[in-house]
Design a protein around this motif. Structure first.
Motif, short mmCIF file in Angstrom:
data_model
loop_
_atom_site.label_atom_id
_atom_site.label_comp_id
_atom_site.label_asym_id
_atom_site.label_seq_id
_atom_site.Cartn_x
_atom_site.Cartn_y
_atom_site.Cartn_z
N THR A 1 12.22 5.34 -0.28
CA THR A 1 11.82 5.87 -1.60
C THR A 1 10.63 5.08 -2.09
N THR A 2 9.56 5.79 -2.43
CA THR A 2 8.34 5.13 -2.90
C THR A 2 7.91 5.72 -4.24
N GLY A 3 7.22 4.86 -5.03
CA GLY A 3 6.70 5.31 -6.30
C GLY A 3 7.79 5.50 -7.33
N LYS B 1 9.05 -3.28 -7.51
CA LYS B 1 9.10 -2.02 -8.27
C LYS B 1 8.21 -0.94 -7.65
N LYS B 2 8.04 -1.00 -6.31
CA LYS B 2 7.19 -0.04 -5.62
C LYS B 2 7.95 0.80 -4.60
N PHE B 3 8.95 0.23 -3.91
CA PHE B 3 9.65 1.03 -2.90
C PHE B 3 11.03 0.43 -2.61
N ALA C 1 8.90 8.27 -10.92
CA ALA C 1 8.67 9.58 -11.53
C ALA C 1 7.38 9.57 -12.34
N PRO C 2 6.59 10.64 -12.28
CA PRO C 2 6.84 11.88 -11.53
C PRO C 2 6.31 11.82 -10.08
N ASN C 3 5.76 10.69 -9.65
CA ASN C 3 5.21 10.59 -8.30
C ASN C 3 6.15 9.78 -7.40
N GLN C 4 7.36 10.30 -7.23
CA GLN C 4 8.33 9.64 -6.36
C GLN C 4 8.50 10.46 -5.09
N TYR C 5 8.50 9.76 -3.97
CA TYR C 5 8.60 10.41 -2.67
C TYR C 5 9.79 9.83 -1.91
N ASN C 6 10.55 10.72 -1.26
CA ASN C 6 11.70 10.30 -0.46
C ASN C 6 11.52 10.82 0.96
N GLU D 1 0.85 -1.19 0.00
CA GLU D 1 0.00 0.00 0.00
C GLU D 1 0.89 1.24 0.00
N LEU D 2 0.75 2.07 -1.00
CA LEU D 2 1.44 3.35 -1.07
C LEU D 2 0.49 4.41 -0.56
N PHE D 3 0.89 5.16 0.48
CA PHE D 3 -0.05 6.05 1.16
C PHE D 3 -0.48 7.22 0.28
N PHE D 4 0.35 7.62 -0.70
CA PHE D 4 -0.07 8.69 -1.60
C PHE D 4 -1.05 8.18 -2.66
N ASP D 5 -1.21 6.88 -2.72
CA ASP D 5 -2.08 6.25 -3.72
C ASP D 5 -3.14 5.41 -3.02
N ARG D 6 -3.76 6.01 -2.01
CA ARG D 6 -4.73 5.27 -1.19
C ARG D 6 -5.88 4.76 -2.06
N GLY D 7 -6.32 3.58 -1.72
CA GLY D 7 -7.39 2.96 -2.49
C GLY D 7 -6.86 1.91 -3.45
N ASN D 8 -5.57 2.01 -3.80
CA ASN D 8 -4.95 1.02 -4.68
C ASN D 8 -3.98 0.17 -3.88
#
Length: 298
Positions: A214-216, A264-266, A218-223, A75-82
Motif C-alpha cells: 500500500t502506497t500513498g 507515512k509513505k507505504f 487518500a485520494p492517491n492510495q495504491y494497493n 520514491e513513490l513511482f506514481f509521484d516521480r520526481g519527488n
C-alpha cells in the motif's frame, strides 16, 4: 555524467567502499529489469571508503568544492520526481581549488542509524545511496553509489497461534490452525486443517502467501497484491473428520519483513490465503494476516 549543455564531464569519479569484496551483496532489480549487486550493510554500521577523482585527458580540474552525502530516500513511482529523504548526512571532502592528477579522498559516516530496511516494490522504492558532488561553476558533476540495508528485530515477546473456523451453513465447516502468527524469514509455517462438515464436492485445496503493498494516502492510495508462492495441500475430496497437515518452509521465497506505515509513505503486509475449489470451480477462501521479521543469520 554530462553537463547541462551535453558535453562530457571532464572528470571521472569512483566510490570505493572498504572491504566491499568480502561483504555480502544483494541482487536488486533496476528500472530496466537489469540487476545490480549492492553491498549489504546493517543498522548502526559505519560507512567508510574512498572517493577517487581523476581529471580527464590530463587537464586540470577547477572546482568549487567536493562533498559526499549519505542519503536515505523513498520514491513513490506514481509521484516521480519527488524523493522523500528521511536521512541526509554530508561531509566536505575538499575545499575549492584545482586537481591536476588523480586524488584519493577518504570518508567515513560513523555508526549510522538506518531505521528502515531497503525495499524495492511494485510502486515504491526505499533506498540508501552515497552521492559525490564535484561543484563547478557551469554545472556540478555527480556520481551515485547504491547500498542495501537490512535491519534486525528482536523476536516478539508474544506469538499466539492462529485458530479460526470457516463455514458455509449446512455445506462446509472447517477449522484451521497455524502454530504462530509471527515468523522470521527462514522460519517454517506449521499448521493443520480439520474438516468438521463436508457436503460440497471439493476438488483440491491450496495455500498461498500474498504480499500486499500500500502506497500513498487518500485520494492517491495504491494497493498491489502479489502471490509469493502457491501450492496444493490436498488433491481430492476430503471427508468429515479428516485432518490435513501443513508444513511450509519460508527460506526459499523472496520475502521481506512486514513494513507498517514506513515514514507515512507505504506499508507491506503478508497474508496466508487458504482456498478450496469445488468441482464447479467455485472458490472458497479465507485470508489471515501474518507478520514477518528478520533475525541475524548464523
Amino acid at each position: 555524467m554530462t553537463s547541462l549543455f551535453g558535453f562530457s564531464a571532464p572528470v571521472d569519479i569512483d566510490v570505493r567502499l572498504d572491504g566491499e569484496h568480502e561483504r555480502q551483496h544483494v541482487d536488486v532489480k533496476l528500472d530496466n529489469q537489469a540487476k545490480d549487486a549492492l553491498p549489504l550493510y546493517y543498522d548502526g554500521e559505519s560507512i567508510k571508503g574512498t572517493v577517487v577523482i581523476q581529471p580527464r585527458n590530463g587537464k586540470k580540474l577547477q572546482h568549487d568544492g567536493i562533498k559526499i552525502e549519505f542519503i536515505g530516500s523513498i520514491e513513490l513511482f506514481f509521484d516521480r520526481g519527488n524523493h522523500y529523504e528521511f536521512l541526509s548526512l554530508v561531509q566536505e571532502l575538499a575545499a575549492p581549488g584545482e586537481i591536476r592528477a588523480a586524488e584519493t579522498l577518504d570518508f567515513e559516516f560513523k555508526n549510522v542509524e538506518k531505521q528502515y530496511e531497503s525495499y524495492s516494490g511494485v510502486n515504491v522504492r526505499l533506498r540508501y545511496l552515497l552521492r559525490v558532488t564535484v561543484q563547478r561553476r557551469i554545472s556540478d558533476t555527480i556520481k551515485e553509489r547504491g547500498l542495501w540495508v537490512h535491519t534486525y528485530r528482536l523476536p516478539p515477546d508474544s506469538n499466539n497461534a492462529i485458530k479460526m473456523e470457516v463455514g458455509i451453513e449446512d455445506c462446509l465447516h472447517i477449522e484451521f490452525e497455524y502454530n504462530k502468527s509471527k515468523y522470521h524469514l527462514k522460519d517454517v509455517i506449521v499448521g493443520k486443517i480439520h474438516f468438521l462438515l463436508v457436503r460440497i464436492k471439493i476438488k483440491y485445496v491450496e495455500l498461498s502467501i500474498i504480499r500486499r503493498e500500500t502506497t500513498g494516502g487518500a485520494p492517491n492510495q495504491y494497493n498491489e497484491s502479489d502471490t509469493i508462492t502457491k501450492f496444493e495441500i490436498m488433491d481430492g475430496a476430503p471427508v468429515r473428520g479428516e485432518t490435513i497437515p501443513i508444513r511450509l518452509f519460508l527460506g526459499g521465497f523472496d520475502l521481506t519483513p512486514t513494513f507498517r506505515d514506513i515514514n507515512k509513505k507505504f506499508s507491506t503486509r503478508y497474508y496466508l490465503n487458504l482456498v478450496l475449489i469445488d468441482e464447479e470451480n467455485r472458490r472458497y477462501f479465507k485470508q489471515q494476516e501474518i507478520t514477518f521479521y528478520r533475525i541475524p543469520e548464523n
